[in-house]
Design a protein around this motif. Structure first.
Motif, PDB file in Angstrom:
ATOM      1  N   ASP A   1      -0.773  -1.174  17.280  1.00  0.00           N
ATOM      2  CA  ASP A   1       0.635  -1.526  17.452  1.00  0.00           C
ATOM      3  C   ASP A   1       1.010  -2.568  16.404  1.00  0.00           C
ATOM      4  N   GLY A   2       2.270  -2.572  16.020  1.00  0.00           N
ATOM      5  CA  GLY A   2       2.754  -3.539  15.059  1.00  0.00           C
ATOM      6  C   GLY A   2       2.478  -3.092  13.633  1.00  0.00           C
ATOM      7  N   TYR A   3       2.534  -4.049  12.731  1.00  0.00           N
ATOM      8  CA  TYR A   3       2.394  -3.761  11.295  1.00  0.00           C
ATOM      9  C   TYR A   3       0.933  -3.801  10.877  1.00  0.00           C
ATOM     10  N   SER A   4       0.556  -2.843  10.041  1.00  0.00           N
ATOM     11  CA  SER A   4      -0.771  -2.867   9.433  1.00  0.00           C
ATOM     12  C   SER A   4      -0.677  -2.295   8.029  1.00  0.00           C
ATOM     13  N   GLU A   5      -1.608  -2.703   7.208  1.00  0.00           N
ATOM     14  CA  GLU A   5      -1.695  -2.152   5.861  1.00  0.00           C
ATOM     15  C   GLU A   5      -2.958  -1.331   5.753  1.00  0.00           C
ATOM     16  N   GLY A   6      -2.927  -0.354   4.870  1.00  0.00           N
ATOM     17  CA  GLY A   6      -4.082   0.504   4.684  1.00  0.00           C
ATOM     18  C   GLY A   6      -3.876   1.410   3.489  1.00  0.00           C
ATOM     19  N   ARG A   7      -4.579   2.534   3.484  1.00  0.00           N
ATOM     20  CA  ARG A   7      -4.515   3.457   2.360  1.00  0.00           C
ATOM     21  C   ARG A   7      -4.230   4.869   2.856  1.00  0.00           C
TER      22      ARG A   7
ATOM     23  N   GLN B   1      -3.946   8.716   0.816  1.00  0.00           N
ATOM     24  CA  GLN B   1      -4.086   9.469  -0.431  1.00  0.00           C
ATOM     25  C   GLN B   1      -4.384   8.543  -1.616  1.00  0.00           C
ATOM     26  N   GLY B   2      -5.251   7.547  -1.354  1.00  0.00           N
ATOM     27  CA  GLY B   2      -5.706   6.649  -2.404  1.00  0.00           C
ATOM     28  C   GLY B   2      -4.723   5.564  -2.803  1.00  0.00           C
ATOM     29  N   ARG B   3      -3.594   5.475  -2.120  1.00  0.00           N
ATOM     30  CA  ARG B   3      -2.577   4.479  -2.462  1.00  0.00           C
ATOM     31  C   ARG B   3      -2.363   3.506  -1.294  1.00  0.00           C
ATOM     32  N   PRO B   4      -1.936   2.262  -1.599  1.00  0.00           N
ATOM     33  CA  PRO B   4      -1.702   1.291  -0.523  1.00  0.00           C
ATOM     34  C   PRO B   4      -0.401   1.587   0.222  1.00  0.00           C
ATOM     35  N   TRP B   5      -0.487   1.491   1.552  1.00  0.00           N
ATOM     36  CA  TRP B   5       0.666   1.725   2.419  1.00  0.00           C
ATOM     37  C   TRP B   5       0.738   0.634   3.470  1.00  0.00           C
ATOM     38  N   GLY B   6       1.946   0.391   3.968  1.00  0.00           N
ATOM     39  CA  GLY B   6       2.170  -0.435   5.144  1.00  0.00           C
ATOM     40  C   GLY B   6       2.780   0.450   6.219  1.00  0.00           C
ATOM     41  N   ALA B   7       2.375   0.262   7.461  1.00  0.00           N
ATOM     42  CA  ALA B   7       2.904   1.079   8.552  1.00  0.00           C
ATOM     43  C   ALA B   7       3.154   0.208   9.781  1.00  0.00           C
ATOM     44  N   THR B   8       4.257   0.489  10.455  1.00  0.00           N
ATOM     45  CA  THR B   8       4.588  -0.182  11.704  1.00  0.00           C
ATOM     46  C   THR B   8       4.634   0.855  12.807  1.00  0.00           C
TER      47      THR B   8
ATOM     48  N   LEU C   1       3.323   0.956  -0.551  1.00  0.00           N
ATOM     49  CA  LEU C   1       3.503  -0.376  -1.123  1.00  0.00           C
ATOM     50  C   LEU C   1       3.492  -0.261  -2.646  1.00  0.00           C
ATOM     51  N   GLY C   2       4.549  -0.719  -3.265  1.00  0.00           N
ATOM     52  CA  GLY C   2       4.667  -0.612  -4.719  1.00  0.00           C
ATOM     53  C   GLY C   2       5.137   0.768  -5.159  1.00  0.00           C
ATOM     54  N   GLY C   3       5.545   1.599  -4.228  1.00  0.00           N
ATOM     55  CA  GLY C   3       6.018   2.950  -4.532  1.00  0.00           C
ATOM     56  C   GLY C   3       7.323   3.228  -3.813  1.00  0.00           C
TER      57      GLY C   3
END
Length: 103
Positions: A25-31, A33-40, A57-59
Motif C-alpha cells: 500500500d502507498g508509494y513505492s519505487e521499483g523497476r 522493463q529495466g526502467r525505474p518506476w514509482g507506483a502508488t 521515473l524520468g520518462g
C-alpha cells in the motif's frame, strides 16, 4: 476508457490478483522493463476497490487503473485510458525495490 483487448482469462486474472496483492500500500519505487518506476497503490477498507497509479521515473509512460471486487460477478478491471493488457503487464512485471531499514 480505451480497451480494445479481449478481457483476461480467469487464469490470467488469478496471476494478476496474486501479483497485485504483493504490492505494498502507498508509494513505492521499483523497476519495470529495466526502467525505474514509482507506483502508488490504494485499497479501500473493505478491499472491494483497488486503485493503482504508476509512472516511469524520468520518462513519460504511465499506468493507471481501478479494480473492483463485485459480489456475484467477480473482478472488474477498469484501466484508465489504456488497454487491460498494458495494466496486467505492469502489475505482473513491476518489481518494488527492497525497503531500506532505518540505521
Amino acid at each position: 476508457m480505451i480497451d480494445d483487448a479481449p478481457q483476461p482469462l480467469p487464469a490470467e486474472l488469478s496471476e494478476f490478483e496474486d501479483a497485485l496483492a504483493k504490492l505494498p500500500d502507498g508509494y513505492s519505487e521499483g523497476r519495470f522493463q529495466g526502467r525505474p518506476w514509482g507506483a502508488t497503490v490504494k485499497r479501500s477498507a473493505d478491499w472491494k476497490r483497488i486503485w493503482l497509479y504508476g509512472e516511469e521515473l524520468g520518462g513519460t509512460d504511465i499506468v493507471s487503473f481501478n479494480l473492483y471486487v463485485l459480489s456475484g460477478t467477480g473482478l472488474t478491471l477498469k484501466p484508465c485510458e489504456m488497454s487491460s493488457s498494458k495494466v496486467m503487464d505492469f502489475v505482473l512485471g513491476f518489481m518494488p525495490a527492497p525497503m531500506q531499514q532505518p540505521v
